[in-house]
Scaffold this active site. Sequence first.
Site, mmCIF file in Angstrom:
data_model
loop_
_atom_site.group_PDB
_atom_site.id
_atom_site.type_symbol
_atom_site.label_atom_id
_atom_site.label_comp_id
_atom_site.label_asym_id
_atom_site.label_seq_id
_atom_site.Cartn_x
_atom_site.Cartn_y
_atom_site.Cartn_z
ATOM 1 N N ASP A 94 0.898 -1.273 0.039
ATOM 2 C CA ASP A 94 -0.092 0.180 -0.143
ATOM 3 C C ASP A 94 0.849 1.034 -0.132
ATOM 4 O O ASP A 94 2.069 1.188 0.341
ATOM 5 C CB ASP A 94 -0.984 0.048 1.318
ATOM 6 C CG ASP A 94 -1.887 1.088 1.069
ATOM 7 O OD1 ASP A 94 -2.263 1.493 0.179
ATOM 8 O OD2 ASP A 94 -2.289 1.699 2.321
ATOM 9 N N ASP A 146 -0.381 5.036 0.468
ATOM 10 C CA ASP A 146 -0.643 6.297 1.652
ATOM 11 C C ASP A 146 -0.798 5.674 3.102
ATOM 12 O O ASP A 146 -1.462 4.652 3.236
ATOM 13 C CB ASP A 146 -1.900 6.931 1.137
ATOM 14 C CG ASP A 146 -1.981 8.426 1.821
ATOM 15 O OD1 ASP A 146 -1.297 8.836 2.718
ATOM 16 O OD2 ASP A 146 -2.897 8.928 1.729
#
Length: 282
Positions: free
Chosen positions: A8, A10
Site C-alpha cells: 500500500d 498512503d
Amino acid sequence: MRTGLLIDMDGVIYRGSQLIPGAAEFIQTLRRERIPFIFLTNNSQRTRRDVCMKLQRMGIDVEERHIFTCAMATARFLAKLKPSGTAYVIGEGGLLQALHLNGYSIVDHEPDFVVVGEGRTITLDSLELAVNMILGGAKLIATNLDPNCPTKGGTRPGAGATVAYLETVTGRKAFSVGKPSPIMMRAARKELHLATSQTVMIGDTMETDILGAVQLGFRSVLTLTGSTRREDLGKYAFGPDVIVESIAELCDIGRFIDRDLPKANQDDDTVTNMADWVAANA
C-alpha cells in the site's frame, strides 16, 4: 522460497505529500535484492504513469510496472465480464484511461455499467443521471468502497460515499473491485507471477489491506504509520502476521523474511499444472 510484496502507499510509503522515513531505502533494498513488488492503491483518480511520477518526485525509484490501481483492476474485470462494453463514469482521468485501454466506450445514456471512482467534480446532475441509468438496467460498479480520503486540508468523501448515495436512492447494491476484493489482490499477485504462499501484503489499514490478505491466504504486515493504531486491533476478529512501527523496520528485508515473517502455508497455492495434479490425486 521466493517472496514478493504487495505494498500500500498512503500511510505506508508516504503521508499526504511527506515521505515516511525509511521508505526510499526500503524500495532501494527491494530493487537491489531483486525482490518483486508492486504498489496497490484504491485511488482511481491517477493513471499508472501519474502515480509513478508522484513516487519518483518523492525519491522512490519505481517504474510504471510497479503500479497497480483499482481503476486498472476494475477496467480489466469489466473487459472480461462484457468485452467492448459501455460505461457512464463518475470519476477522473485514471479511471477513464483504464476503461479506454481495455476497450470500453464512455457514454452518457443507456450504458452497460455505471462505474464510480473518486472525483472532485461530482454534481447532483451527474448523480441524478446515474440514478436513472441504474434504475433503467445499468449495473453499479465501484472501484472501491473507501468512505473518505485524507487530504492536506483534512478529509473529503471517497468513492464509497458516492456509492452509498446511489445505493440508497436506487435500492441496488454496488459490486466493488478494489481492496479488499480478491479480484484486485489476486490480479496484483498474478502481475508478479507469484503463488499465494509467496505473497506478502504490507499495509496500514485493517479493513482493506489486512482483510484482503487474510481472505486470500497472503501473509501480512501492518505498519502503524497510517490509519490503524495498536489499540485498534482488539476491534477485529482477524489480524496481521507481523506489526511494525514503520516501513523503516523492513529495510533489512532479507533478514525480516528469513527470521521474522511466519513461514508460508503452501496448501493455499493454486494448482499450476493440472495434469500433474490429476495424476497425483487419481
